[in-house]
Design a protein around this motif. Structure first.
Motif, mmCIF file in Angstrom:
data_model
loop_
_atom_site.group_PDB
_atom_site.id
_atom_site.type_symbol
_atom_site.label_atom_id
_atom_site.label_comp_id
_atom_site.label_asym_id
_atom_site.label_seq_id
_atom_site.Cartn_x
_atom_site.Cartn_y
_atom_site.Cartn_z
ATOM 1 N N VAL A 89 -24.648 -35.516 -13.605
ATOM 2 C CA VAL A 89 -23.775 -35.826 -12.481
ATOM 3 C C VAL A 89 -23.686 -34.621 -11.555
ATOM 4 O O VAL A 89 -23.540 -33.489 -11.996
ATOM 5 N N VAL A 90 -23.797 -34.879 -10.282
ATOM 6 C CA VAL A 90 -23.737 -33.817 -9.295
ATOM 7 C C VAL A 90 -22.313 -33.720 -8.769
ATOM 8 O O VAL A 90 -21.722 -34.709 -8.375
ATOM 9 N N ASN A 91 -21.751 -32.559 -8.791
ATOM 10 C CA ASN A 91 -20.433 -32.355 -8.214
ATOM 11 C C ASN A 91 -20.580 -32.154 -6.719
ATOM 12 O O ASN A 91 -21.488 -31.471 -6.267
ATOM 13 N N CYS A 92 -19.689 -32.720 -5.970
ATOM 14 C CA CYS A 92 -19.733 -32.566 -4.522
ATOM 15 C C CYS A 92 -19.146 -31.208 -4.142
ATOM 16 O O CYS A 92 -18.153 -30.773 -4.727
ATOM 17 N N PRO A 93 -19.776 -30.559 -3.169
ATOM 18 C CA PRO A 93 -19.250 -29.264 -2.743
ATOM 19 C C PRO A 93 -17.909 -29.430 -2.034
ATOM 20 O O PRO A 93 -17.592 -30.503 -1.530
ATOM 21 N N SER A 94 -17.143 -28.386 -2.022
ATOM 22 C CA SER A 94 -15.875 -28.414 -1.300
ATOM 23 C C SER A 94 -15.887 -27.309 -0.251
ATOM 24 O O SER A 94 -16.713 -26.396 -0.301
ATOM 25 N N CYS A 95 -14.998 -27.406 0.678
ATOM 26 C CA CYS A 95 -14.880 -26.372 1.702
ATOM 27 C C CYS A 95 -14.304 -25.119 1.047
ATOM 28 O O CYS A 95 -13.236 -25.171 0.440
ATOM 29 N N ASP A 96 -15.046 -24.035 1.141
ATOM 30 C CA ASP A 96 -14.585 -22.791 0.529
ATOM 31 C C ASP A 96 -14.511 -21.648 1.538
ATOM 32 O O ASP A 96 -14.361 -20.493 1.176
ATOM 33 N N GLY A 97 -14.637 -21.995 2.821
ATOM 34 C CA GLY A 97 -14.582 -20.976 3.858
ATOM 35 C C GLY A 97 -15.943 -20.405 4.223
ATOM 36 O O GLY A 97 -16.078 -19.703 5.214
ATOM 37 N N SER A 98 -16.984 -20.712 3.431
ATOM 38 C CA SER A 98 -18.311 -20.154 3.713
ATOM 39 C C SER A 98 -19.237 -21.146 4.410
ATOM 40 O O SER A 98 -20.291 -20.771 4.888
ATOM 41 N N ARG B 4 -23.024 -39.397 -0.941
ATOM 42 C CA ARG B 4 -24.484 -39.395 -0.827
ATOM 43 C C ARG B 4 -24.926 -39.482 0.624
ATOM 44 O O ARG B 4 -25.957 -38.950 0.993
ATOM 45 N N THR B 5 -24.130 -40.165 1.436
ATOM 46 C CA THR B 5 -24.579 -40.469 2.803
ATOM 47 C C THR B 5 -23.615 -40.011 3.893
ATOM 48 O O THR B 5 -23.743 -40.441 5.031
ATOM 49 N N THR B 6 -22.648 -39.156 3.554
ATOM 50 C CA THR B 6 -21.699 -38.689 4.574
ATOM 51 C C THR B 6 -21.490 -37.183 4.455
ATOM 52 O O THR B 6 -21.732 -36.581 3.408
ATOM 53 N N THR C 108 -33.087 -29.156 -4.928
ATOM 54 C CA THR C 108 -31.640 -29.282 -5.085
ATOM 55 C C THR C 108 -31.209 -30.699 -5.408
ATOM 56 O O THR C 108 -30.123 -30.900 -5.931
ATOM 57 N N GLY C 109 -32.030 -31.710 -5.138
ATOM 58 C CA GLY C 109 -31.663 -33.096 -5.419
ATOM 59 C C GLY C 109 -30.470 -33.532 -4.584
ATOM 60 O O GLY C 109 -30.223 -33.002 -3.507
ATOM 61 N N LEU C 110 -29.737 -34.498 -5.102
ATOM 62 C CA LEU C 110 -28.556 -34.979 -4.388
ATOM 63 C C LEU C 110 -27.486 -33.889 -4.396
ATOM 64 O O LEU C 110 -27.200 -33.298 -5.425
ATOM 65 N N GLN C 111 -26.890 -33.648 -3.250
ATOM 66 C CA GLN C 111 -25.865 -32.620 -3.165
ATOM 67 C C GLN C 111 -24.487 -33.170 -3.460
ATOM 68 O O GLN C 111 -23.572 -32.413 -3.781
ATOM 69 N N CYS C 112 -24.345 -34.476 -3.358
ATOM 70 C CA CYS C 112 -23.071 -35.124 -3.676
ATOM 71 C C CYS C 112 -23.395 -36.527 -4.148
ATOM 72 O O CYS C 112 -23.972 -37.314 -3.404
ATOM 73 N N ASP C 113 -23.040 -36.845 -5.377
ATOM 74 C CA ASP C 113 -23.398 -38.133 -5.940
ATOM 75 C C ASP C 113 -22.231 -39.111 -5.929
ATOM 76 O O ASP C 113 -22.142 -40.000 -6.748
ATOM 77 N N ARG C 114 -21.352 -38.937 -4.988
ATOM 78 C CA ARG C 114 -20.207 -39.842 -4.840
ATOM 79 C C ARG C 114 -20.640 -40.996 -3.943
ATOM 80 O O ARG C 114 -21.347 -40.811 -2.969
ATOM 81 N N GLU C 115 -20.195 -42.191 -4.262
ATOM 82 C CA GLU C 115 -20.544 -43.377 -3.482
ATOM 83 C C GLU C 115 -19.977 -43.301 -2.064
ATOM 84 O O GLU C 115 -20.650 -43.634 -1.108
#
Length: 157
Positions: A85-94, A102-104, A145-152
């Motif tokens: 499972v790929v965790n989606c990145p979050s805003c960390d200031g960088s 997956r598409t947004t 890197t594959g999918l960067q966020c695997d959330r629907e």
């Protein structure tokens, strides 16, 4: 007595076969001619079908290595399990943008997401980490890197 031994033997063999069949990994063609790219998406491993065509199992079903390759969640383990499972990145200031599904993708304001959700074109995946906003399915699945966020879909809130 012999009947019980035979029955126990058959049950044990069945469980071993199921364990072996169900123990596949992501992005590898399985004996059922399906390549699970994540828990719910797959592509077909057939000469007559483009390998970059990714399809989704019906709602509440997972990709498996069985002949019926999409089965209800919880009945059998997915071929491409939770360890992939790929965790989606979050805003960390960088980062200025992050993939929120997956598409947004959305713009970051420091460590907070903006309210504007931007959708990729059809048949493309979010690819902020690849230096682009969205890339075609084949490039997303075959990149390092594959999918960067695997959330629907992006989380609301």
């Amino acid at each position: 007595m012999q009947f019980l031994r035979t029955l126990c033997f058959n049950v044990a063999i069945t469980f071993m076969v199921v364990a072996v069949i169900g123990d596949s990994t992501c992005n590898l063609c399985q004996q059922n001619h399906v390549k699970c790219v994540n828990e719910t998406h797959f592509s077909l491993c057939l000469d007559s079908v483009s390998p970059d065509q990714v399809m989704q199992c019906p709602d509440d079903q997972v990709c498996t290595s069985y002949a019926k390759f999409c089965m209800p969640r919880g009945v059998v383990p997915p071929s491409c399990g939770s360890d992939a499972v790929v965790n989606c990145p979050s805003c960390d200031g960088s980062s200025l943008f992050v993939c929120t599904s997956r598409t947004t993708f959305q713009m970051c304001d420091g460590d907070k997401l903006s309210s504007q959700i931007t959708k990729c074109k059809d048949n493309t995946f979010c690819a902020i980490g690849q230096g682009q906003f969205c890339v075609d399915r084949c490039k997303a699945m075959n990149s390092g890197t594959g999918l960067q966020c695997d959330r629907e879909s992006p989380l609301q809130g």
